[in-house]
Design an enzyme around this catalytic site. Structure first.
Site, PDB file in Angstrom:
ATOM      1  N   ARG A 127       0.812  -1.229   0.000  1.00 21.95           N
ATOM      2  CA  ARG A 127       0.000   0.000   0.000  1.00 21.95           C
ATOM      3  C   ARG A 127       0.843   1.276   0.000  1.00 21.95           C
ATOM      4  NH1 ARG A 127      -2.494  -3.175  -1.665  1.00 21.95           N
ATOM      5  NH2 ARG A 127      -4.340  -4.214  -0.881  1.00 21.95           N
ATOM      6  N   SER A 130     -10.708   0.101   3.564  1.00 20.32           N
ATOM      7  CA  SER A 130      -9.970  -0.373   4.741  1.00 20.32           C
ATOM      8  C   SER A 130      -9.206   0.795   5.354  1.00 20.32           C
ATOM      9  CB  SER A 130      -8.988  -1.474   4.344  1.00 20.32           C
ATOM     10  OG  SER A 130      -9.713  -2.618   3.977  1.00 20.32           O
ATOM     11  N   GLU A 176      -3.980   3.160   6.739  1.00 24.09           N
ATOM     12  CA  GLU A 176      -3.745   3.169   5.291  1.00 24.09           C
ATOM     13  C   GLU A 176      -4.190   4.531   4.747  1.00 24.09           C
ATOM     14  OE1 GLU A 176      -5.301  -0.299   3.207  1.00 24.09           O
ATOM     15  OE2 GLU A 176      -5.878   0.986   1.532  1.00 24.09           O
TER      16      GLU A 176
HETATM   17  C1  LIG Z   1     -15.518   1.575  -0.571  1.00 28.50           C
HETATM   18  C2  LIG Z   1     -14.021   1.588  -0.776  1.00 28.50           C
HETATM   19  C3  LIG Z   1     -13.376   0.417  -1.138  1.00 28.50           C
HETATM   20  C4  LIG Z   1     -11.980   0.404  -1.322  1.00 28.50           C
HETATM   21  N1  LIG Z   1     -11.378  -0.767  -1.685  1.00 28.50           N
HETATM   22  C5  LIG Z   1     -10.029  -0.782  -1.861  1.00 28.50           C
HETATM   23  C6  LIG Z   1      -9.364  -1.999  -2.232  1.00 28.50           C
HETATM   24  O1  LIG Z   1      -9.976  -3.043  -2.435  1.00 28.50           O
HETATM   25  N2  LIG Z   1      -8.010  -1.965  -2.371  1.00 28.50           N
HETATM   26  C7  LIG Z   1      -7.279  -0.818  -2.176  1.00 28.50           C
HETATM   27  O2  LIG Z   1      -6.044  -0.849  -2.320  1.00 28.50           O
HETATM   28  N3  LIG Z   1      -7.888   0.345  -1.833  1.00 28.50           N
HETATM   29  C8  LIG Z   1      -9.229   0.392  -1.673  1.00 28.50           C
HETATM   30  N4  LIG Z   1      -9.843   1.562  -1.322  1.00 28.50           N
HETATM   31  C9  LIG Z   1      -9.021   2.774  -1.077  1.00 28.50           C
HETATM   32  C10 LIG Z   1      -8.839   3.689  -2.303  1.00 28.50           C
HETATM   33  O3  LIG Z   1      -9.927   3.599  -3.193  1.00 28.50           O
HETATM   34  C11 LIG Z   1      -7.539   3.396  -3.050  1.00 28.50           C
HETATM   35  O4  LIG Z   1      -6.409   3.572  -2.224  1.00 28.50           O
HETATM   36  C12 LIG Z   1      -7.399   4.329  -4.264  1.00 28.50           C
HETATM   37  O5  LIG Z   1      -6.369   3.857  -5.066  1.00 28.50           O
HETATM   38  C13 LIG Z   1      -7.121   5.785  -3.885  1.00 28.50           C
HETATM   39  O6  LIG Z   1      -7.301   6.580  -5.044  1.00 28.50           O
HETATM   40  P1  LIG Z   1      -7.835   8.076  -4.941  1.00 28.50           P
HETATM   41  O7  LIG Z   1      -7.821   8.658  -6.295  1.00 28.50           O
HETATM   42  O8  LIG Z   1      -9.138   8.116  -4.240  1.00 28.50           O
HETATM   43  O9  LIG Z   1      -6.691   8.706  -4.037  1.00 28.50           O
HETATM   44  P2  LIG Z   1      -6.887   9.893  -2.986  1.00 28.50           P
HETATM   45  O10 LIG Z   1      -7.673   9.394  -1.826  1.00 28.50           O
HETATM   46  O11 LIG Z   1      -7.369  11.100  -3.676  1.00 28.50           O
HETATM   47  O12 LIG Z   1      -5.372  10.101  -2.530  1.00 28.50           O
HETATM   48  C14 LIG Z   1      -4.707   9.094  -1.807  1.00 28.50           C
HETATM   49  C15 LIG Z   1      -3.232   9.494  -1.701  1.00 28.50           C
HETATM   50  O13 LIG Z   1      -2.657   9.500  -2.999  1.00 28.50           O
HETATM   51  C16 LIG Z   1      -2.168  10.800  -3.327  1.00 28.50           C
HETATM   52  N5  LIG Z   1      -2.488  11.014  -4.745  1.00 28.50           N
HETATM   53  C17 LIG Z   1      -3.680  10.841  -5.361  1.00 28.50           C
HETATM   54  N6  LIG Z   1      -3.562  11.066  -6.680  1.00 28.50           N
HETATM   55  C18 LIG Z   1      -2.273  11.402  -6.892  1.00 28.50           C
HETATM   56  C19 LIG Z   1      -1.524  11.752  -8.053  1.00 28.50           C
HETATM   57  N7  LIG Z   1      -2.066  11.809  -9.274  1.00 28.50           N
HETATM   58  N8  LIG Z   1      -0.210  12.038  -7.907  1.00 28.50           N
HETATM   59  C20 LIG Z   1       0.379  11.999  -6.683  1.00 28.50           C
HETATM   60  N9  LIG Z   1      -0.277  11.681  -5.550  1.00 28.50           N
HETATM   61  C21 LIG Z   1      -1.591  11.375  -5.662  1.00 28.50           C
HETATM   62  C22 LIG Z   1      -2.877  11.766  -2.395  1.00 28.50           C
HETATM   63  O14 LIG Z   1      -2.085  12.914  -2.144  1.00 28.50           O
HETATM   64  C23 LIG Z   1      -3.040  10.906  -1.147  1.00 28.50           C
HETATM   65  O15 LIG Z   1      -1.845  10.903  -0.398  1.00 28.50           O
HETATM   66  C24 LIG Z   1     -11.229   1.602  -1.141  1.00 28.50           C
HETATM   67  C25 LIG Z   1     -11.897   2.785  -0.786  1.00 28.50           C
HETATM   68  C26 LIG Z   1     -13.276   2.786  -0.607  1.00 28.50           C
HETATM   69  C27 LIG Z   1     -13.973   4.067  -0.243  1.00 28.50           C
END
Ligand SMILES: Cc1cc2nc3c(=O)[nH]c(=O)nc-3n(C[C@H](O)[C@H](O)[C@H](O)COP(=O)(O)OP(=O)(O)OC[C@H]3O[C@@H](n4cnc5c(N)ncnc54)[C@H](O)[C@@H]3O)c2cc1C
Length: 294
Positions: free
Chosen positions: A158, A207, A277
């Site tokens: 992660r 999570s 996480e």
């Molecule tokens: C219902 C639900 C289910 C989920 N299931 C999973 C799962 O099965 N597996 C899993 O791994 N995760 C899961 N997640 C967590 C999440 O969806 C993932 O970690 C996802 O990849 C985060 O993407 P985001 O665009 O929402 O990132 P954000 O929440 O917007 O950002 C997360 C981090 O990444 C950084 N970031 C985002 N975009 C960029 C970019 N372009 N460049 C540099 N930094 C950046 C941000 O600064 C922050 O530190 C789940 C979340 C929810 C709500």
């Protein structure tokens, strides 16, 4: 930030900007850095906990304007997909399925963006980004773009081992040919399993804690008897103990305090340290927002 976080919490950022083009993004980043204005980038906000006190500086959102997908030819004629960081993972998997491109199905249903998934090394069902990514385009503080080849060693569970630049602009993934109906069937299977395991219709960040080596965080939390535990409007889900959910009126500090209680109880019962996480964003203070001290 409530509108930009899947937990539906967080005070205002000084500014939120969604650049429309790569050129806009480069200009924006160079300008903010030159002026000494703090900034950070987010995607869909599905893995962040923004503080009630808000976020200092500019939050750059990479969203629908950064969603282009194209097939490219890799070394030796291998099939690869290049995708912009703002594209949703589910859209990417659907696009691949429609063209008989397999390998990313494990991402189906993860609600984040490609950029967020790369930074977080998102994963599910035994797959993770580190296994399928081969290259990414980064933007540094000064607004310089750089392409980098990536291997599994660049990632850890992660997350990154060594961040290469502040913004992930796009990524290239290795895919292989398969029958579209088989790809779709796998996606449906994963979606069904996800729906059966996770709370429905409530705000969460998925999570909340990373799984410690060899054990599921959710199991530890459940065995510590914490399902249903509440602080304000934040609750440990009854369905999946590693999901902290918003019962409707939670503030960010409710989640922070609930996180601390869960960490303390699990440490006392099992001697295991749970680390979040979810990324804390903005004006957080040592020991929680309510302490009011920096
Ligand atoms: C219902 C639900 C289910 C989920 N299931 C999973 C799962 O099965 N597996 C899993 O791994 N995760 C899961 N997640 C967590 C999440 O969806 C993932 O970690 C996802 O990849 C985060 O993407 P985001 O665009 O929402 O990132 P954000 O929440 O917007 O950002 C997360 C981090 O990444 C950084 N970031 C985002 N975009 C960029 C970019 N372009 N460049 C540099 N930094 C950046 C941000 O600064 C922050 O530190 C789940 C979340 C929810 C709500």
């Amino acid at each position: 930030m409530t509108g930009f976080s899947s937990l539906k919490v967080g005070g205002p950022a000084d500014a939120v900007i969604e650049p429309a083009t790569k050129e806009d993004l480069i200009r924006l980043v160079s300008c903010l850095t030159a002026e000494g204005v703090p900034w950070q980038v987010i995607g869909r906000g599905t893995n962040i906990l923004p503080a009630d006190q808000g976020v200092e500086g500019v939050v750059i959102v990479l969203g629908r304007h950064f969603a282009a997908i194209q097939e490219v030819v890799g070394e030796g004629g291998s099939r690869q997909v290049q995708v912009d960081a703002g594209c949703s993972l589910t859209k990417l998997v659907r696009w691949c399925a429609g063209r008989g491109l397999s390998g990313l199905e494990f991402c189906f249903g993860i609600p984040g963006s490609v950029g967020g998934a790369i930074v977080m090394n998102a994963g599910a069902w035994g797959g993770e980004i580190a296994q399928v990514i081969c290259e990414a385009e980064f933007l540094d503080d000064a607004g310089h773009l750089e392409h980098r080849l990536l291997t599994r060693n660049d990632f850890c569970y992660r997350g990154w081992r060594h961040p290469h630049g502040k913004v992930v602009v796009s990524g290239i993934f290795i895919v292989s040919s398969d029958e579209a109906p088989d790809i779709v069937e796998r996606c449906h299977r994963y979606a069904k399993a996800r729906a059966a395991k996770q709370p429905k219709g409530v705000a969460s960040a998925g999570s909340f804690f990373k799984n410690p080596e060899g054990v599921a965080a959710g199991w530890l939390i459940e065995q510590a008897g914490l399902k249903g535990l509440r602080v304000g409007g934040a609750e440990v889900s009854q369905v999946h103990a590693n999901f902290l959910i918003n019962r409707g009126r939670a503030c960010a500090d409710d989640f922070y305090q609930l996180m601390r209680v869960v960490q303390v109880q699990v440490r006392e019962k099992f001697g295991v340290e749970l680390s979040p996480e979810v990324k804390l964003l903005g004006r957080w203070y040592q020991g929680g927002a309510r302490d009011g001290k920096e």
